[in-house]
Design a protein around this motif. Structure first.
Motif, PDB file in Angstrom:
ATOM      1  N   PHE A   1     -48.953 -11.339   9.156  1.00 56.18           N
ATOM      2  CA  PHE A   1     -49.701 -10.759   8.046  1.00 56.18           C
ATOM      3  C   PHE A   1     -51.107 -11.348   8.073  1.00 56.18           C
ATOM      4  N   HIS A   2     -52.004 -10.816   7.279  1.00 52.62           N
ATOM      5  CA  HIS A   2     -53.383 -11.295   7.211  1.00 52.62           C
ATOM      6  C   HIS A   2     -53.743 -11.590   5.753  1.00 52.62           C
ATOM      7  N   TYR A   3     -54.519 -12.643   5.553  1.00 54.47           N
ATOM      8  CA  TYR A   3     -54.889 -13.028   4.199  1.00 54.47           C
ATOM      9  C   TYR A   3     -56.337 -13.514   4.160  1.00 54.47           C
ATOM     10  N   ARG A   4     -56.855 -13.601   2.949  1.00 47.46           N
ATOM     11  CA  ARG A   4     -58.128 -14.281   2.756  1.00 47.46           C
ATOM     12  C   ARG A   4     -58.057 -15.040   1.432  1.00 47.46           C
ATOM     13  N   VAL A   5     -58.771 -16.135   1.371  1.00 44.30           N
ATOM     14  CA  VAL A   5     -58.804 -16.969   0.168  1.00 44.30           C
ATOM     15  C   VAL A   5     -60.004 -16.563  -0.671  1.00 44.30           C
ATOM     16  N   GLU A   6     -59.751 -16.294  -1.936  1.00 39.44           N
ATOM     17  CA  GLU A   6     -60.809 -15.987  -2.888  1.00 39.44           C
ATOM     18  C   GLU A   6     -60.773 -17.024  -4.000  1.00 39.44           C
ATOM     19  N   GLU A   7     -61.853 -17.106  -4.758  1.00 44.35           N
ATOM     20  CA  GLU A   7     -61.891 -18.100  -5.834  1.00 44.35           C
ATOM     21  C   GLU A   7     -60.780 -17.872  -6.856  1.00 44.35           C
ATOM     22  N   GLY A   8     -60.392 -16.602  -7.080  1.00 46.55           N
ATOM     23  CA  GLY A   8     -59.391 -16.306  -8.094  1.00 46.55           C
ATOM     24  C   GLY A   8     -57.970 -16.282  -7.590  1.00 46.55           C
ATOM     25  N   GLY A   9     -57.773 -16.464  -6.272  1.00 52.99           N
ATOM     26  CA  GLY A   9     -56.418 -16.437  -5.739  1.00 52.99           C
ATOM     27  C   GLY A   9     -56.390 -16.146  -4.254  1.00 52.99           C
ATOM     28  N   ILE A  10     -55.246 -15.686  -3.775  1.00 49.18           N
ATOM     29  CA  ILE A  10     -55.042 -15.394  -2.355  1.00 49.18           C
ATOM     30  C   ILE A  10     -54.700 -13.913  -2.221  1.00 49.18           C
ATOM     31  N   ARG A  11     -55.445 -13.210  -1.387  1.00 51.01           N
ATOM     32  CA  ARG A  11     -55.259 -11.778  -1.221  1.00 51.01           C
ATOM     33  C   ARG A  11     -54.753 -11.476   0.185  1.00 51.01           C
ATOM     34  N   LEU A  12     -53.762 -10.578   0.279  1.00 51.79           N
ATOM     35  CA  LEU A  12     -53.237 -10.139   1.567  1.00 51.79           C
ATOM     36  C   LEU A  12     -53.847  -8.791   1.930  1.00 51.79           C
ATOM     37  N   LEU A  13     -53.961  -8.542   3.213  1.00 52.85           N
ATOM     38  CA  LEU A  13     -54.548  -7.296   3.695  1.00 52.85           C
ATOM     39  C   LEU A  13     -53.738  -6.080   3.237  1.00 52.85           C
ATOM     40  N   ASP A  14     -52.422  -6.274   3.037  1.00 52.67           N
ATOM     41  CA  ASP A  14     -51.580  -5.143   2.610  1.00 52.67           C
ATOM     42  C   ASP A  14     -51.710  -4.836   1.121  1.00 52.67           C
ATOM     43  N   GLY A  15     -52.571  -5.563   0.420  1.00 55.78           N
ATOM     44  CA  GLY A  15     -52.829  -5.278  -0.984  1.00 55.78           C
ATOM     45  C   GLY A  15     -52.240  -6.282  -1.958  1.00 55.78           C
ATOM     46  N   ARG A  16     -51.286  -7.083  -1.517  1.00 55.35           N
ATOM     47  CA  ARG A  16     -50.704  -8.073  -2.427  1.00 55.35           C
ATOM     48  C   ARG A  16     -51.747  -9.126  -2.814  1.00 55.35           C
ATOM     49  N   PHE A  17     -51.642  -9.610  -4.058  1.00 58.37           N
ATOM     50  CA  PHE A  17     -52.571 -10.610  -4.550  1.00 58.37           C
ATOM     51  C   PHE A  17     -51.815 -11.660  -5.356  1.00 58.37           C
ATOM     52  N   TYR A  18     -52.095 -12.925  -5.087  1.00 55.58           N
ATOM     53  CA  TYR A  18     -51.454 -14.036  -5.781  1.00 55.58           C
ATOM     54  C   TYR A  18     -52.519 -14.751  -6.618  1.00 55.58           C
ATOM     55  N   PRO A  19     -52.566 -14.508  -7.929  1.00 49.36           N
ATOM     56  CA  PRO A  19     -53.571 -15.166  -8.774  1.00 49.36           C
ATOM     57  C   PRO A  19     -53.353 -16.678  -8.797  1.00 49.36           C
ATOM     58  N   VAL A  20     -54.432 -17.416  -8.948  1.00 51.36           N
ATOM     59  CA  VAL A  20     -54.333 -18.872  -8.945  1.00 51.36           C
ATOM     60  C   VAL A  20     -53.448 -19.361 -10.089  1.00 51.36           C
ATOM     61  N   ALA A  21     -53.448 -18.658 -11.220  1.00 54.39           N
ATOM     62  CA  ALA A  21     -52.608 -19.073 -12.348  1.00 54.39           C
ATOM     63  C   ALA A  21     -51.130 -18.981 -11.991  1.00 54.39           C
ATOM     64  N   VAL A  22     -50.741 -17.933 -11.266  1.00 47.61           N
ATOM     65  CA  VAL A  22     -49.345 -17.787 -10.830  1.00 47.61           C
ATOM     66  C   VAL A  22     -48.990 -18.881  -9.825  1.00 47.61           C
ATOM     67  N   ILE A  23     -49.889 -19.154  -8.897  1.00 39.47           N
ATOM     68  CA  ILE A  23     -49.632 -20.197  -7.895  1.00 39.47           C
ATOM     69  C   ILE A  23     -49.464 -21.547  -8.581  1.00 39.47           C
ATOM     70  N   ASN A  24     -50.325 -21.841  -9.541  1.00 36.55           N
ATOM     71  CA  ASN A  24     -50.216 -23.109 -10.267  1.00 36.55           C
ATOM     72  C   ASN A  24     -48.874 -23.223 -10.974  1.00 36.55           C
ATOM     73  N   ARG A  25     -48.454 -22.145 -11.660  1.00 31.73           N
ATOM     74  CA  ARG A  25     -47.174 -22.178 -12.376  1.00 31.73           C
ATOM     75  C   ARG A  25     -46.012 -22.351 -11.398  1.00 31.73           C
ATOM     76  N   MET A  26     -46.082 -21.689 -10.253  1.00 27.89           N
ATOM     77  CA  MET A  26     -45.018 -21.836  -9.263  1.00 27.89           C
ATOM     78  C   MET A  26     -44.909 -23.284  -8.792  1.00 27.89           C
ATOM     79  N   LEU A  27     -46.035 -23.917  -8.550  1.00 31.71           N
ATOM     80  CA  LEU A  27     -46.023 -25.309  -8.087  1.00 31.71           C
ATOM     81  C   LEU A  27     -45.501 -26.249  -9.174  1.00 31.71           C
ATOM     82  N   ILE A  28     -45.861 -25.979 -10.419  1.00 28.60           N
ATOM     83  CA  ILE A  28     -45.360 -26.798 -11.525  1.00 28.60           C
ATOM     84  C   ILE A  28     -43.839 -26.706 -11.596  1.00 28.60           C
ATOM     85  N   ILE A  29     -43.306 -25.512 -11.431  1.00 29.90           N
ATOM     86  CA  ILE A  29     -41.851 -25.323 -11.441  1.00 29.90           C
ATOM     87  C   ILE A  29     -41.206 -26.090 -10.292  1.00 29.90           C
TER      88      ILE A  29
END
Length: 447
Positions: free
Chosen positions: A317-345
């Protein structure tokens, strides 16, 4: 060809460069700093190569106890710490420590993408692998069997940084340094009125890694008129030209009667000159055709997407890092708030213990489900996220140094407790911002 033979073949260039090393205007250069405010862009200007060195800037987080910073001195301190860690690990043939140290080099250089994945997959015997390549590079022989073997040589934007810390007169040969070297060669060709670039001075270049539709694309192609340079290819070609570049620069510094880099700093002169080229090569003037008309840089086709593979199944897959999160070329986007919550869990569930991916689309949605990255991602998205999507996110977080991965383990994942992941505070916003800025700066061949 050996070192002496090669240097003899480019002797006139070395003499010319050495005699002009401290020239007051020959190497003057300027460009728009893309990191500045677009509404009021800042222009960086260098009067000499030494001036470019004094303005060196590379933001880093430090390494093995050395402080974070951006200037030449703090970067040199980080590189010294990385060198010590690498040498100790390789001298004791410790694969685990070699993996840790070499991965830390990738973090410093902003080239974890793809490289840490390879280092981890080849961690068994890694110390000996790096030692063997170091011996080949230190042999002063461009035809050393390790460099010309039919076995693929891992040599790219990341590995040049590793070997620059372990091999004498070996610089970091990235797209910025390559661009500046070619730029200087063109000035030499013009001064000597040569009809074309000599074969032994045709330093290969690589484009900046940026979006194909970038508003102000950076030019790393030093070609001018009838003076042309080939494209850089990872592997043997990269290693051989890396050697040639280091040999030339070391000889230039040795021959220069007016050497502003000598005794000017505790930072070695070769490192200072490399830093100067790094700054100059950020952006070159547009190519000029024989008719004298400006033309666009050759190509930015690779765009700003980074190639990556999921850990378990090796799915591309392909990705790029943005200030607001991580975006995949296929359209998926992981907001930084979701990533933070996942790591806290994950911290709450496992702390420093390892854990599985466990991201089955069906099993995560039933109670009780197997805890792991998939479960943490599902909960972080308020049970709206697709658990299998955690595979790509985990792979990217591994490349960014947030998660550790140990192959062939039932619970191969673990949190990397560092600057951004702590028990009392987890916030990747600063990391993503830094990676986004570095992505624009590095522009190096990864594959």
């Amino acid at each position: 060809m050996h070192r002496t033979q090669y240097l003899n073949s480019v002797n006139d260039f070395i003499d010319w460069f050495a005699s002009n090393l401290g020239h007051a205007s020959l190497f003057a250069h300027s460009y728009i700093d893309r990191r500045s405010n677009p509404a009021a862009p800042r222009t960086l200007a260098f009067t000499t190569l030494f001036d470019a060195c004094k303005q060196y800037h590379w933001k880093h987080n430090g390494a093995f106890g050395s402080p974070a910073g951006a200037c030449l001195q703090t970067n040199d301190a980080a590189l010294s710490a990385l060198r010590q860690a690498l040498q100790s690990a390789i001298n004791t043939v410790n694969d685990s420590k070699t993996l840790t140290a070499s991965s830390a080099v990738m973090s410093w250089g902003g080239v974890r993408a793809g490289n840490v994945r390879w280092l981890t997959a080849n961690s068994k015997g890694l110390a000996q692998t790096i030692a063997s390549v170091c011996a080949a590079l230190d042999s002063d022989n461009l035809s050393h069997p390790v460099l010309t073997s039919c076995q693929p040589l891992r040599f790219n934007a990341g590995m040049t940084k590793v070997y620059s810390l372990l091999v004498n007169d070996f610089i970091i040969y990235d797209s910025r340094v390559a661009a500046a070297l070619g730029w200087i060669v063109v000035k030499y060709c013009q001064a000597r009125k040569l009809p074309a670039v000599p074969r032994d001075l045709a330093f290969p270049w690589a484009p900046a890694k940026e979006a194909a539709n970038a508003r102000l694309p950076k030019n790393r192609d030093p070609g001018l008129g009838n003076y042309h340079f080939p494209r850089l290819i990872s592997g043997e070609l990269h290693a051989v030209w890396n050697l040639k570049a280091g040999w030339i620069l070391a000889e230039v510094l040795a021959r220069a009667s007016h050497n502003p880099f000598r005794n000017s700093s505790t930072v070695p002169a070769l490192r200072q000159l490399e830093a100067a080229l790094f700054m100059v090569g950020y952006d070159l003037p547009l190519n000029v055709s024989p008719s004298g008309v400006n033309s666009e840089p050759e190509s930015y086709a690779e765009g700003d997407w980074t190639e990556c593979y999921t850990a378990a199944r090796g799915k591309l897959f392909h990705y790029r890092v943005e200030e607001g999160g991580i975006r995949l070329l296929d359209g998926r986007f992981y907001p930084v708030a979701v990533i933070n919550r996942m790591l806290i869990i994950l911290v709450e569930l496992f702390g420093t213990d390892p854990f599985p991916l466990a991201n089955s689309a069906t099993k995560v949605r039933v109670t009780p489900s197997i805890p792991g990255i998939g479960y943490a991602y599902f909960q972080a998205t308020d049970e709206r996220g697709n658990p299998p999507s955690a595979s790509a996110l985990a792979a990217v977080l591994h490349e960014l140094g947030v998660l550790n991965y140990t192959p062939d383990n039932r619970a191969p994942w673990a949190l990397d407790f560092g600057d951004y992941v702590q028990r009392g505070r987890i916030d990747l916003e600063a990391l993503l911002k830094l990676e986004s800025e570095r992505h624009d700066d590095v522009g190096e061949l990864i594959a």
